[in-house]
Design an enzyme around this catalytic site. Structure first.
Site, mmCIF file in Angstrom:
data_model
loop_
_atom_site.group_PDB
_atom_site.id
_atom_site.type_symbol
_atom_site.label_atom_id
_atom_site.label_comp_id
_atom_site.label_asym_id
_atom_site.label_seq_id
_atom_site.Cartn_x
_atom_site.Cartn_y
_atom_site.Cartn_z
ATOM 1 C CE LYS A 285 -3.936 1.773 -0.029
ATOM 2 N NZ LYS A 285 -4.407 1.812 -1.381
ATOM 3 N NE ARG A 286 6.317 0.498 2.742
ATOM 4 C CZ ARG A 286 7.373 0.528 1.930
ATOM 5 N NH1 ARG A 286 7.921 1.683 1.603
ATOM 6 N NH2 ARG A 286 7.883 -0.583 1.455
#
Ligand code: GLU
Length: 501
Positions: free
Chosen positions: A264-265
């Site tokens: 997700k980063r």
């Protein structure tokens, strides 16, 4: 012919599975695993099974089940057995298969291949802490393995609820013969007596997956290589249960641009997000297929039929693949440009409806998507670009700052707008051809290059510096709207405060 070839050749009975845990959206990594399984099944005219690994009751949700199913369907990865389809090896949700795991565990206990473990979480934690402090691997020390029947009974009578652990061999090695990585050895002593059933009664992932892969007659397990350390455990379990193990193929990791595992980063990572951003399923399929597999070093575009015809596990590499959004965008643009115009219009309509974008096209009197599609097809890279390129057809003009400055500084803009409004009002047939003929003639009368002549017109009707072709744009926008917008811009230029003379 290599061993791998022989394995892949035996295709008559291929059965593969995709086994997501429904704890969130379908991630790009999961989608690639599903795609490779699907391609392998289709290539070998085998069976693609969808199995929901929902034994983690706290994290599994019905919403995630829905989303995963939706994303797989949207990607065109249809399953032959699984939820909503069923089949001869169901049920296909692990929570509905509890009896199977219980019977397998009872059998292992009866055959003394597994044992009850009464260790408390605190005791196990203390054991782990000691191991870490001593620099030893964190492995269960086998305290309950040798528990006498009397001691076990006593603990049971005291109300302790045991977990069940496998009696793992304390010496020797377990070898995973991986189709992609070759032979990978694991020391049995490092595996420890791992848990099959928790004290709460729920099976662990390794136990449920091993029982299911064997009982569903899976022939090839194709999954991410983060699962490689689980494979020796699953093999030992199948051996203990006298079950035939499948073959294994562990896919290389997917990394973000900074070379850390994609997460997700790094921004969007779920299939759903890519769908919302206007990517086409065929482009995403093509892109994901190349994230670990290649036919040669030059072929980039593969139709799905090509992929089905050419995919092989033999050509999946061992090295991690880097996810490159720019390449995906570029590939999507290629698919959009090469798509049949009517199909593209249909895709855009679905996309606009699904994302509920402002200025929804299609209200009475407004241009419809099929009319606008040919105007912007060449310029679009994603379906979302359609909205960016055509919003002025549906919404009031909203001047881009740069475009407004250009309108204000354009030479003879008022004169051009005035002439254009007159032509547009009196043109007998308001279509692209007539517009082109008469506006070119007007430019020539005023001794202005056509490009220069059209610039203020473009900005007046769209608020933008870049639009689809002006003649087509005006014709789709219609006489009334075009004239009104041109007159409004003319007024804007002539109003006090405007820096036009
Ligand atoms: N439920 C596991 C996961 O989502 C599946 C692993 C496997 O394919 O065995 O990671």
């Amino acid at each position: 012919m290599s061993v791998v070839d022989k394995r892949e050749e035996n295709s008559a009975s291929v059965r593969v599975r995709f086994a997501p845990s429904p704890t969130g959206h379908l991630h790009i990594g999961g989608a690639r695993t599903a795609l490779y399984n699907w391609l392998f099944a289709r290539r070998h005219r085998g069976v693609f099974v969808l199995r929901l690994e929902d034994t983690d009751l706290e994290r599994s949700t019905e919403e995630a089940v829905r989303q995963i199913i939706d994303s797989l369907r949207w990607l065109g990865l249809d399953w032959d057995e699984g939820p909503e389809v069923e089949g001869g090896f169901g049920p296909y949700r692990q929570t509905e298969r509890a009896g199977l795991y219980r019977r397998a565990a009872e059998r292992l206990i009866a055959e003394e291949k597994a044992f009850y473990c009464y260790c408390l979480p605190e005791e196990l934690e203390a054991e782990r802490t000691r191991a870490r402090a001593a620099g030893r691997p964190v492995v269960y020390q086998g305290r309950c393995r040798g528990l006498s029947e009397a001691d076990a009974q006593k603990l049971k009578d005291e109300g302790h609820r045991p977990a069940i652990r496998l009696k793992t061999p304390t010496a020797g090695k377990t070898v995973v013969h991986d189709i992609i990585r070759g032979a990978v050895e694991f020391d049995n002593a490092q595996l420890g007596d791992f848990i099959l059933v928790r004290s709460s009664g729920t099976p662990t992932y390794n136990f449920a997956a091993a029982v299911d892969d064997a009982s569903m007659k899976i022939t090839h397990v194709i999954r991410g290589d983060d699962h490689l350390p689980n494979t020796p455990r699953q093999l030992l379990l199948m051996e203990a249960l006298d079950l035939e193990p499948p073959k294994y193929a562990h896919l290389p990791l997917i990394l973000g641009p900074d070379r850390s595992p994609l997460s997700k980063r790094h921004g969007d990572v779920s299939v759903d997000e890519f769908r919302s951003r206007g990517f086409l399923p065929e482009a995403l399929r093509n892109y994901l297929a190349l994230l670990g597999w290649s036919l040669d070093d030059k072929t980039t575009f593969f139709s799905t039929e090509d992929l089905v015809g050419k995919f092989s596990l033999e050509r999946v590499g061992c090295t991690a693949a880097v996810f490159d959004t720019g390449k995906l965008v570029w590939m999507n643009g290629h698919y959009i440009r090469n798509m049949d115009e009517r199909r593209l219009a249909g895709q855009i309509e679905d996309y606009v409806k699904r994302t509920r974008l402002a200025g929804l096209p299609g209200k009475a009197g407004r241009p419809r998507v099929p009319e606008l599609t040919p105007l912007v097809q060449e310029k679009m890279k994603t379906l979302a670009d359609f909205v960016i390129l055509t919003d002025f057809f549906f919404l009031p003009v909203n001047f881009e700052e740069k475009a407004l400055a250009r309108l204000k500084s354009a030479e003879r803009a008022v004169e051009i707008l005035k002439a254009t409004a007159e032509i547009l009002s009196s043109l007998p047939v308001f279509d692209a051809e007539s517009l082109e003929v008469s506006l070119r003639a007007a430019a020539s009368r005023m001794s202005v290059k056509v490009g220069k002549f059209l610039e203020p017109v473009r900005i007046a009707v769209s608020g933008k510096a870049v639009t689809p072709g002006m003649f087509e744009t005006l014709s789709v926008l219609g006489r009334e709207k075009s004239v009104n917008r041109i007159k409004a811009a003319q007024q804007l230029l002539q109003s006090p405060g405007s820096n036009q003379d």
